[in-house]
Structure formats: structure tokens, C-alpha cells
Scaffold this motif. Structure first.
Motif, PDB file in Angstrom:
ATOM      1  N   PHE A 105       0.830  -1.196   0.000  1.00  0.00           N
ATOM      2  CA  PHE A 105       0.000   0.000   0.000  1.00  0.00           C
ATOM      3  C   PHE A 105       0.870   1.255   0.000  1.00  0.00           C
ATOM      4  N   THR A 106       0.292   2.339  -0.468  1.00  0.00           N
ATOM      5  CA  THR A 106       0.951   3.631  -0.390  1.00  0.00           C
ATOM      6  C   THR A 106       0.765   4.182   1.019  1.00  0.00           C
ATOM      7  N   GLU A 107       1.312   5.350   1.269  1.00  0.00           N
ATOM      8  CA  GLU A 107       1.143   5.981   2.575  1.00  0.00           C
ATOM      9  C   GLU A 107      -0.324   6.344   2.770  1.00  0.00           C
ATOM     10  N   LEU A 108      -0.905   5.856   3.866  1.00  0.00           N
ATOM     11  CA  LEU A 108      -2.335   6.036   4.096  1.00  0.00           C
ATOM     12  C   LEU A 108      -2.576   7.103   5.158  1.00  0.00           C
ATOM     13  N   THR A 109      -3.604   7.902   4.915  1.00  0.00           N
ATOM     14  CA  THR A 109      -4.052   8.896   5.891  1.00  0.00           C
ATOM     15  C   THR A 109      -5.550   8.699   6.100  1.00  0.00           C
ATOM     16  N   PRO A 110      -6.096   9.109   7.252  1.00  0.00           N
ATOM     17  CA  PRO A 110      -7.534   8.949   7.500  1.00  0.00           C
ATOM     18  C   PRO A 110      -8.400   9.586   6.414  1.00  0.00           C
ATOM     19  N   SER A 111      -8.009  10.769   5.953  1.00  0.00           N
ATOM     20  CA  SER A 111      -8.803  11.458   4.934  1.00  0.00           C
ATOM     21  C   SER A 111      -8.771  10.707   3.609  1.00  0.00           C
ATOM     22  N   LYS A 112      -7.610  10.166   3.259  1.00  0.00           N
ATOM     23  CA  LYS A 112      -7.480   9.417   2.006  1.00  0.00           C
ATOM     24  C   LYS A 112      -8.299   8.138   2.055  1.00  0.00           C
ATOM     25  N   VAL A 113      -8.230   7.406   3.173  1.00  0.00           N
ATOM     26  CA  VAL A 113      -8.983   6.159   3.315  1.00  0.00           C
ATOM     27  C   VAL A 113     -10.481   6.437   3.277  1.00  0.00           C
ATOM     28  N   THR A 114     -10.917   7.481   3.979  1.00  0.00           N
ATOM     29  CA  THR A 114     -12.344   7.827   4.010  1.00  0.00           C
ATOM     30  C   THR A 114     -12.853   8.187   2.620  1.00  0.00           C
ATOM     31  N   PHE A 115     -12.062   8.994   1.901  1.00  0.00           N
ATOM     32  CA  PHE A 115     -12.473   9.402   0.561  1.00  0.00           C
ATOM     33  C   PHE A 115     -12.627   8.203  -0.359  1.00  0.00           C
ATOM     34  N   PHE A 116     -11.638   7.305  -0.351  1.00  0.00           N
ATOM     35  CA  PHE A 116     -11.692   6.184  -1.285  1.00  0.00           C
ATOM     36  C   PHE A 116     -12.714   5.121  -0.866  1.00  0.00           C
ATOM     37  N   ILE A 117     -13.064   5.056   0.410  1.00  0.00           N
ATOM     38  CA  ILE A 117     -14.164   4.167   0.807  1.00  0.00           C
ATOM     39  C   ILE A 117     -15.457   4.643   0.154  1.00  0.00           C
ATOM     40  N   CYS A 118     -15.720   5.941   0.249  1.00  0.00           N
ATOM     41  CA  CYS A 118     -16.935   6.511  -0.362  1.00  0.00           C
ATOM     42  C   CYS A 118     -16.872   6.396  -1.885  1.00  0.00           C
ATOM     43  N   PHE A 119     -15.704   6.678  -2.446  1.00  0.00           N
ATOM     44  CA  PHE A 119     -15.525   6.658  -3.903  1.00  0.00           C
ATOM     45  C   PHE A 119     -15.750   5.256  -4.468  1.00  0.00           C
ATOM     46  N   THR A 120     -15.117   4.253  -3.859  1.00  0.00           N
ATOM     47  CA  THR A 120     -15.219   2.894  -4.385  1.00  0.00           C
ATOM     48  C   THR A 120     -16.598   2.270  -4.117  1.00  0.00           C
ATOM     49  N   LEU A 121     -17.265   2.682  -3.033  1.00  0.00           N
ATOM     50  CA  LEU A 121     -18.642   2.235  -2.809  1.00  0.00           C
ATOM     51  C   LEU A 121     -19.553   2.756  -3.907  1.00  0.00           C
TER      52      LEU A 121
END
Length: 261
Positions: A105-121
Motif C-alpha cells: 500500500f501507499t502511505e495512508l491517511t484517514p482522509s485518504k482512506v475515508t475518501f476512497f471508501i466513499c468513492f469505491t462504494l
């Protein structure tokens, strides 16, 4: 024989299934390409075209399925409706997900994870509802082969838009083949169980891992990619053989019951 009155009472997709599928696919591609053009002109983030096109599409799908009471008909059913003996047919996809995780994985941040959870859903809901829900169901009236093949091919073609974002032709072709095989597996699972919920969940997790994972495309990731393609090929063959065996068993039981009469 169907009377003219009965044909008039049928939905447009029942009377013109092929045309209905063509219209759905063209509207989707038009929305994505238009959003891509706007994003290019305004130099927006690479996720912007999907957000701009898929968000209104998701709202339209939710309104349509709710107003027409089509959620169940499109495959939105409880996971408990899937026979326990059929759980094994999802295992190869879990192997695919595990292989993607091995890429790192790349460097993960809470904002990045939250955004991509919504995006991929969002992506998983829209793509599965359109391809394994609406298009699959429409073409299933013609034949199972038409439903599986056409929905998979159209799902693959949709991913050609990545070529417009600067992706190399080799990477685009690999992704088209990957999308075709993955689409075929998901369509065959839909054919087997008629439940779209696990497909959305698997699609969501698959995309989330990819977006949060290493984005490097080099020789180091090629073995992983080839292994995933091999797994998907074997999975397709397994599901097709299972479907043929089920059809043969069904025909045999019907023939046996007719003989006993």
C-alpha cells in the motif's frame, strides 16, 4: 400467442431488450466522457470524472429502483438467501483480493482512506447495478449466454476510458482483459445465485485495495497480475462447468419425472 394488447403492456426493455441495453450503455459512456472532458479542461483530479458522472447516475438508480419497486428483481437480496453450499464459489475472488494486498500500500491517511471508501462504494454500486443488475436481467430474457457475455464485454469496454487519461496502451489492454474476465466471473455468480449484494461488496473491496495500493506498474507487479488473470480464467471455467452440470441435472430430473408419469 401474445396479443398486440399484451405486448403494449410489456415494458420497453421486454419488447426491445437489445435496444434497451444499447441505450443504457450509451448513456453511461456519454456521461463518463462528458465528465472526463470537463475534468480535462478544468485540470481536475483523476477521480473527478467518475464522481461527476456516477453521483447523479447513482441517485437516478436509487429513485428508479425505489419508485418501480425493482430492488429485489435487480438482485438486492439478503446474503442469507445464498445457499451455504454456494459459498465456495466466492473463494477464488478472495484469493484475488489477497493477491492484490501482497502488492503493498501507499502511505495512508484517514482522509485518504475515508475518501476512497466513499468513492469505491459509489463505483461498485453503480457498475454492479447497471451491468450485473439491469443489463444482465434484461438480456437474461433472451438467454443466459447473452446475459453473461454481453454484460461482461460492455463492462470491459467501459474501462477503455482509462486510455484517455494518459494510461499506456499496454496497460489499457491488460485492464480490458482483466475487466472482461472479472465481469464474466461476477456475471456467472449472478447467474448462479441471483444475488448482487456480494458482488457489490467484492467489487468495492477490490477497488478499494487497488486505489490504496501501490500505483506502480513495473515488472515487479507483473507476476501478481498474471496470477490474478490465471485465477479468473480458472474461476470462469469452474463456474461455467457448474452451470452446465446444474442445467444437465435439471433436465435429467425433469426427464425422469416425465418417464415416471
Amino acid at each position: 400467442m401474445k396479443t398486440p394488447h399484451s405486448r403494449q403492456n410489456q415494458s420497453f426493455s421486454s419488447r426491445r431488450p437489445v435496444l434497451a441495453v444499447v441505450i443504457i450503455e450509451l448513456l453511461l459512456l456519454l456521461a463518463v466522457f462528458a465528465a472526463g472532458a470537463v475534468a480535462t479542461v478544468k485540470q481536475l483530479d483523476y477521480t473527478s470524472p467518475v464522481l461527476m458522472s456516477f453521483t447523479p447516475i447513482a441517485l437516478v438508480l436509487i429513485i428508479y429502483l425505489t419508485m418501480r419497486r425493482k430492488w429485489g428483481d435487480t438482485g438486492f437480496r439478503s446474503l442469507r438467501a445464498i445457499p451455504a453450499s454456494h459459498a465456495k464459489y466466492y473463494i477464488p475472488l478472495l484469493l484475488v483480493l489477497g493477491t492484490l494486498v501482497l502488492k503493498g500500500f501507499t502511505e495512508l491517511t484517514p482522509s485518504k482512506v475515508t475518501f476512497f471508501i466513499c468513492f469505491t462504494l459509489l463505483v461498485a454500486f453503480v457498475e454492479e447495478t447497471i451491468y450485473r443488475g439491469l443489463i444482465f436481467k434484461i438480456l437474461l430474457r433472451k438467454s443466459a449466454v447473452a446475459a453473461v457475455v454481453t454484460s461482461s464485454v460492455l463492462f470491459s469496454i467501459t474501462h477503455i476510458m482509462n486510455a484517455l487519461s494518459g494510461q499506456s496502451m499496454a496497460d489499457t489492454m491488460l485492464q480490458l482483459i482483466y475487466a472482461l474476465l472479472l465481469g464474466a466471473v461476477l456475471a456467472l455468480l449472478m447467474l448462479k445465485n441471483g444475488n448482487i449484494v456480494p458482488l457489490i461488496l467484492l467489487h468495492f473491496i477490490h477497488n478499494l485495495i487497488q486505489f490504496l495500493g501501490n500505483d506502480r506498474q513495473d515488472a515487479g507487479t507483473l507476476p501478481y497480475d498474471l496470477f490474478i488473470l490465471a485465477v479468473l480464467v480458472v474461476h470462469c471455467v469452474w463456474l461455467m462447468l457448474s452451470a452446465r452440470t446444474k442445467s444437465f441435472s435439471s433436465m435429467s430430473s425433469k426427464a425422469g419425472s416425465s418417464v415416471l408419469r
